[in-house]
Design a protein around this motif. Sequence first.
Motif, PDB file in Angstrom:
ATOM      1  N   PRO A 179       7.629  -6.931   4.757  1.00 18.44           N
ATOM      2  CA  PRO A 179       7.534  -8.183   4.128  1.00 18.44           C
ATOM      3  C   PRO A 179       6.635  -8.337   3.351  1.00 18.44           C
ATOM      4  CG  PRO A 179       6.807  -8.167   6.487  1.00 18.44           C
ATOM      5  CD  PRO A 179       7.367  -6.996   6.395  1.00 18.44           C
ATOM      6  N   VAL A 180       5.318  -7.368   3.330  1.00 18.42           N
ATOM      7  CA  VAL A 180       4.522  -7.531   2.256  1.00 18.42           C
ATOM      8  C   VAL A 180       4.969  -6.983   0.996  1.00 18.42           C
ATOM      9  CG1 VAL A 180       2.250  -6.714   1.611  1.00 18.42           C
ATOM     10  CG2 VAL A 180       2.508  -7.223   3.878  1.00 18.42           C
ATOM     11  N   ALA A 181       5.706  -6.027   0.962  1.00 16.42           N
ATOM     12  CA  ALA A 181       6.347  -5.029  -0.108  1.00 16.42           C
ATOM     13  C   ALA A 181       7.329  -6.069  -0.803  1.00 16.42           C
ATOM     14  CB  ALA A 181       6.625  -3.838   0.016  1.00 16.42           C
ATOM     15  N   ALA A 182       7.887  -7.123   0.142  1.00 16.89           N
ATOM     16  CA  ALA A 182       8.875  -7.980  -0.650  1.00 16.89           C
ATOM     17  C   ALA A 182       8.153  -9.117  -1.501  1.00 16.89           C
ATOM     18  CB  ALA A 182       9.761  -8.417   0.550  1.00 16.89           C
ATOM     19  N   THR A 183       6.991  -9.359  -1.153  1.00 23.92           N
ATOM     20  CA  THR A 183       6.401 -10.467  -1.991  1.00 23.92           C
ATOM     21  C   THR A 183       5.541  -9.895  -3.124  1.00 23.92           C
ATOM     22  OG1 THR A 183       4.467 -10.258  -0.380  1.00 23.92           O
ATOM     23  CG2 THR A 183       6.182 -12.027   0.216  1.00 23.92           C
ATOM     24  N   VAL A 184       5.287  -9.038  -3.141  1.00 24.02           N
ATOM     25  CA  VAL A 184       4.563  -8.242  -4.509  1.00 24.02           C
ATOM     26  C   VAL A 184       5.367  -7.944  -5.676  1.00 24.02           C
ATOM     27  CG1 VAL A 184       2.682  -7.441  -2.878  1.00 24.02           C
ATOM     28  CG2 VAL A 184       4.568  -5.705  -3.682  1.00 24.02           C
ATOM     29  N   PRO A 185       5.058  -7.605  -6.798  1.00 24.95           N
ATOM     30  CA  PRO A 185       5.789  -7.112  -7.871  1.00 24.95           C
ATOM     31  C   PRO A 185       6.516  -5.836  -7.562  1.00 24.95           C
ATOM     32  CG  PRO A 185       3.868  -7.813  -8.731  1.00 24.95           C
ATOM     33  CD  PRO A 185       3.552  -7.822  -7.260  1.00 24.95           C
TER      34      PRO A 185
END
Length: 204
Positions: free
Chosen positions: A155-161
């Motif tokens: 989920p962290v990677a889904a919120t960053v560019p």
Amino acid sequence: LENLQPEIKKLAERLRYEVSVRGKQLGWSEKVARFHFKKNLRRIITELYIRDNCHPFKATLLMWVQIPMWVCVSLALRNCSVGAMDSEVKEQFSTGGTLWFTDLTAPDSTWILPVSLGLVNLLIVEVFALQKLKATRFQKLATNFIRVVSVVMIPVAATVPSSMALYWLSSSFMGLSHNLLLRSPTFRRLCRIPRTTSDSATPY
């Protein structure tokens, strides 16, 4: 390190006997005898590490370089993606993607990059876990902690560019490739890496 364990065990048994004999001669208590045993065993192990040039700290050197570099590159990509450095750079990032992530400044709405990142990280963890035949309690806890971190990274990677998620995925994929390559018996023979008891003829 693994190949040294039988020699360390043999030397420890010999040292324990010598300390026991010496302790009886000098009237040492159990606590004093244990102190001398541990002190001399540490010295013997250090000498073996120096002899074979395999101090455990060397195994962590890459981490002390890799983690700061990973953080710095991630922050640099974030700054480029949000236009914190230069609006022209952000513009180039917004059209510099490929396939389904053409805009590197926007998060991956398909979740393909984040999920791939999580799966690759979990694969790396499992490759390491399978290598440890008799894992200690601490090693088991550390492995489970890294498994949780790998899942949380999705989920962290889904919120960053997408530029950051792509970098994280590329970095993890290279780590997995290195780990798999170092399991290859042919590659290990070419690099003259000594055989160990945990080596498998069929590592894949």
